[in-house]
Scaffold this motif. Structure first.
Motif, mmCIF file in Angstrom:
data_model
loop_
_atom_site.group_PDB
_atom_site.id
_atom_site.type_symbol
_atom_site.label_atom_id
_atom_site.label_comp_id
_atom_site.label_asym_id
_atom_site.label_seq_id
_atom_site.Cartn_x
_atom_site.Cartn_y
_atom_site.Cartn_z
ATOM 1 N N PRO A 29 9.511 0.003 -0.977
ATOM 2 C CA PRO A 29 8.385 0.642 -1.498
ATOM 3 C C PRO A 29 8.436 2.079 -2.350
ATOM 4 N N GLU A 30 9.160 2.673 -1.789
ATOM 5 C CA GLU A 30 9.508 4.152 -2.032
ATOM 6 C C GLU A 30 10.124 4.289 -3.538
ATOM 7 N N ALA A 86 6.832 -7.454 -13.237
ATOM 8 C CA ALA A 86 6.620 -7.335 -11.764
ATOM 9 C C ALA A 86 7.962 -6.707 -11.300
ATOM 10 N N ILE A 87 7.489 -5.992 -10.036
ATOM 11 C CA ILE A 87 8.211 -5.128 -9.129
ATOM 12 C C ILE A 87 8.286 -5.827 -7.677
ATOM 13 N N ALA A 88 9.585 -6.095 -7.272
ATOM 14 C CA ALA A 88 9.573 -6.540 -6.057
ATOM 15 C C ALA A 88 10.468 -5.819 -5.174
ATOM 16 N N PHE A 89 10.485 -5.975 -3.921
ATOM 17 C CA PHE A 89 11.514 -5.483 -2.978
ATOM 18 C C PHE A 89 11.342 -6.516 -1.636
ATOM 19 N N PRO A 90 12.434 -6.429 -1.058
ATOM 20 C CA PRO A 90 12.485 -7.353 0.230
ATOM 21 C C PRO A 90 11.478 -7.058 1.237
ATOM 22 N N GLY A 91 10.875 -8.175 1.904
ATOM 23 C CA GLY A 91 9.957 -8.203 2.814
ATOM 24 C C GLY A 91 10.665 -8.540 4.078
ATOM 25 N N GLU A 92 9.960 -8.718 5.275
ATOM 26 C CA GLU A 92 10.635 -9.265 6.427
ATOM 27 C C GLU A 92 10.788 -10.731 6.428
ATOM 28 N N LEU A 118 0.901 -1.150 0.151
ATOM 29 C CA LEU A 118 -0.064 0.132 -0.029
ATOM 30 C C LEU A 118 0.920 1.261 -0.093
ATOM 31 N N ARG A 119 2.118 1.058 0.653
ATOM 32 C CA ARG A 119 2.797 2.329 0.529
ATOM 33 C C ARG A 119 3.328 2.487 -0.621
ATOM 34 N N ALA A 120 3.638 1.477 -1.700
ATOM 35 C CA ALA A 120 4.284 1.623 -3.002
ATOM 36 C C ALA A 120 2.963 2.235 -3.709
ATOM 37 N N VAL A 121 1.982 1.789 -3.588
ATOM 38 C CA VAL A 121 0.550 2.245 -4.283
ATOM 39 C C VAL A 121 0.553 3.656 -4.206
ATOM 40 N N ASP A 122 0.704 4.256 -3.014
ATOM 41 C CA ASP A 122 0.643 5.460 -2.303
ATOM 42 C C ASP A 122 1.657 6.433 -3.218
ATOM 43 N N GLY A 123 2.587 5.954 -3.398
ATOM 44 C CA GLY A 123 3.763 6.727 -4.326
ATOM 45 C C GLY A 123 3.338 6.549 -5.424
ATOM 46 N N VAL A 124 2.824 5.520 -6.237
ATOM 47 C CA VAL A 124 2.415 5.719 -7.771
ATOM 48 C C VAL A 124 1.292 6.543 -8.178
ATOM 49 N N GLN A 125 0.379 6.476 -6.736
ATOM 50 C CA GLN A 125 -0.714 7.303 -7.189
ATOM 51 C C GLN A 125 -0.300 8.988 -7.360
ATOM 52 N N GLN A 126 0.711 9.280 -6.452
ATOM 53 C CA GLN A 126 1.146 10.460 -6.337
ATOM 54 C C GLN A 126 1.901 10.883 -7.562
ATOM 55 N N VAL A 163 9.192 2.158 -6.034
ATOM 56 C CA VAL A 163 8.309 1.599 -6.905
ATOM 57 C C VAL A 163 7.898 2.562 -8.075
ATOM 58 N N ALA A 164 7.357 3.711 -7.807
ATOM 59 C CA ALA A 164 6.824 4.748 -8.348
ATOM 60 C C ALA A 164 7.623 5.089 -9.850
ATOM 61 N N ASP A 165 8.942 5.150 -9.462
ATOM 62 C CA ASP A 165 9.854 5.521 -10.565
ATOM 63 C C ASP A 165 10.097 4.367 -11.357
ATOM 64 N N VAL A 166 10.078 3.354 -10.886
ATOM 65 C CA VAL A 166 10.168 2.187 -12.166
ATOM 66 C C VAL A 166 8.885 2.003 -12.882
ATOM 67 N N VAL A 167 7.612 2.198 -12.424
ATOM 68 C CA VAL A 167 6.464 2.343 -13.009
ATOM 69 C C VAL A 167 6.363 3.302 -14.180
ATOM 70 N N GLN A 168 7.120 4.286 -13.817
ATOM 71 C CA GLN A 168 7.075 5.475 -14.730
ATOM 72 C C GLN A 168 8.067 5.190 -15.898
ATOM 73 N N ARG A 169 9.213 4.733 -15.348
ATOM 74 C CA ARG A 169 9.925 4.082 -16.728
ATOM 75 C C ARG A 169 9.265 3.192 -17.717
ATOM 76 N N LEU A 170 8.529 2.359 -17.187
ATOM 77 C CA LEU A 170 8.040 1.117 -17.632
ATOM 78 C C LEU A 170 6.817 1.810 -18.656
ATOM 79 N N LEU A 171 6.314 2.760 -18.206
ATOM 80 C CA LEU A 171 5.038 3.379 -19.129
ATOM 81 C C LEU A 171 5.834 4.110 -20.325
#
Length: 419
Positions: free
Chosen positions: A370-371, A338-344, A239-247, A373-381
């Motif tokens: 998660p911070e 798919a975009i991924a980052f390490p979890g716990e 959800l933190r990642a989605v928040d960044g993508v929305q912004q 993710v938004a940059d990668v989404v933009q590059r993919l688009l």
């Protein structure tokens, strides 16, 4: 016909693959009597084939099957009765072999070893290992430490003792998960057949609309994994990642699809959504054919949580933010990023993400958190050529749909002489 086939599998993803093969076997008029024994967990996936009985004891262990991740998890499982469970399962398998039954082993060395110890003829579907962990079509992957380089000491991702079990005269076929692994095993004298990966069955991709269409809603899939409480922690990060993508996307409409494993309590997921400002809505969310799906809205975004429309969610999404195992591979196999980052953890750790990155190549884009993710989404688009490379890579590594049927046909022919 009096013939019997026991299917051994060890894990949720492996159970699901086994079920796809069993479903195809059931369709054949000369199919043998079928039975199953999930060696890890309760084998809920086998509920899809109620006519196939589970013929031995099953139990969910504290680790959830991830004992190889952590020695402490193994100790917890031992205290939870792992040794007694394994011994009881082994007695069932041995009895099956003595009564003239045959075995289909799905997973890793555990069901493979059980099949060999049974004394029965068997086939092996290797789901856990791939040569892509060590090399790609160009050559060996660069590994950092001497310990990592040690992984390829035997010249194959499958170790000598695993290959010995595959070379047994009673092992009539090995079905690896991809073509690269098949070629390597064939070079080592193993009867390996490249028939594809059953995890891709029933997941045909819809055409992806051109990425330059800025007015169209971007559809993102969230995959938090299937194990609690890890899935809840992953969900918060997603959800933190989605928040960044929305912004970052500003006024562009955003559709978010969340594929949550059946059986998980949705309450913690909904609570986290509310904390991030998502409000329940009656608006329809495109691509989700699930009356039970819960729907939410926030700014220009619509979000649906579904526990019934996994395949639809995979088909509809343009890209995924994924902290999952098998589900991530299935999405990538559709030719999507798919975009991924390490979890716990205990499953989706930095080490797991790194290994998954080797398995899936450029289709899995790893970021620190998660911070990013938004940059990668933009590059993919903005990069259709990158999309094309990802699409070709994903389909090559996971194979075409229909593997379950192809494997079932070979199993019937090789183990039972049925054409």
């Amino acid at each position: 016909m009096g013939e019997k086939l026991l299917c051994l599998s060890n894990g949720h993803g492996e159970d699901a693959i086994a079920v796809r093969i069993l479903q195809r076997l059931q369709e054949h008029p000369q199919t043998p009597e079928l039975a199953a024994l999930p060696l890890v967990g309760e084998g809920r996936a086998y509920e899809q084939v109620p006519e196939v009985p589970i013929v031995g004891p099953v139990k969910t262990m504290p680790s959830g099957g991830f004992v190889y991740m952590d020695g402490r998890e193994l100790w917890r499982d031992v205290r939870g009765g792992l040794l007694g469970l394994t011994w009881a399962q082994w007695r069932v398998v041995r009895k099956w072999g003595k009564q003239g039954g045959k075995i289909l082993a799905v997973g890793d060395i555990v069901p493979l070893l059980m099949a060999w110890l049974s004394g029965a003829p068997y086939c092996f579907v290797g789901t856990a290992k791939s040569e892509y962990y060590l090399r790609d079509e160009i050559g060996p992957l660069q590994r950092q430490s001497w310990f990592e380089r040690l992984e390829s000491w035997s010249g194959c991702v499958y170790l000598p003792w695993e290959r010995a079990l595959m070379r047994s005269k009673r092992c009539l076929a090995v079905f690896p998960r991809d073509g690269l692994t098949t070629e390597r095993l064939q070079e080592m004298g193993i009867r390996a057949y490249n028939l594809g990966n059953p995890m891709m069955d029933g997941l045909e991709a819809k055409p992806v609309v051109a990425k330059g269409e800025q007015g169209r809603a971007l559809t993102i899939l969230l995959l938090p994994g299937s194990r609690v409480p890890e899935a809840h922690r992953n969900w918060e990060q997603l959800l933190r990642a989605v928040d960044g993508v929305q912004q970052a996307q500003g006024n562009r409409p955003l559709t978010v699809l969340a594929a949550i494993a059946p059986g998980l309590n949705l309450e913690p997921f909904v609570e986290a959504l509310n904390a991030y400002g998502w409000q329940s809505t009656t608006k329809g969310v495109p691509g989700v054919d699930d009356e039970q799906a819960q729907r939410f809205s926030f700014n220009q975004g619509l979000l649906a949580i579904s526990q019934q429309s996994f395949a639809d969610c995979l088909r509809q999404a343009d890209l995924a933010i994924a902290l999952a195992g098998t589900a991530t591979e299935q999405f990538v196999g559709l030719g999507k990023p798919a975009i991924a980052f390490p979890g716990e953890g205990p499953q989706y750790t930095a080490a797991f993400a790194e290994a998954q990155g080797r398995l899936l190549g450029q289709s899995l884009i790893r970021v620190p958190g998660p911070e990013q993710v938004a940059d990668v989404v933009q590059r993919l688009l903005q990069d259709p050529d990158w999309h094309q490379l990802i699409a070709e890579n994903g389909r090559r590594r996971l194979g075409l749909p229909g593997a379950g049927e192809r494997i079932a046909k070979d199993v019937l022919q090789l183990l039972f002489g049925v054409e």
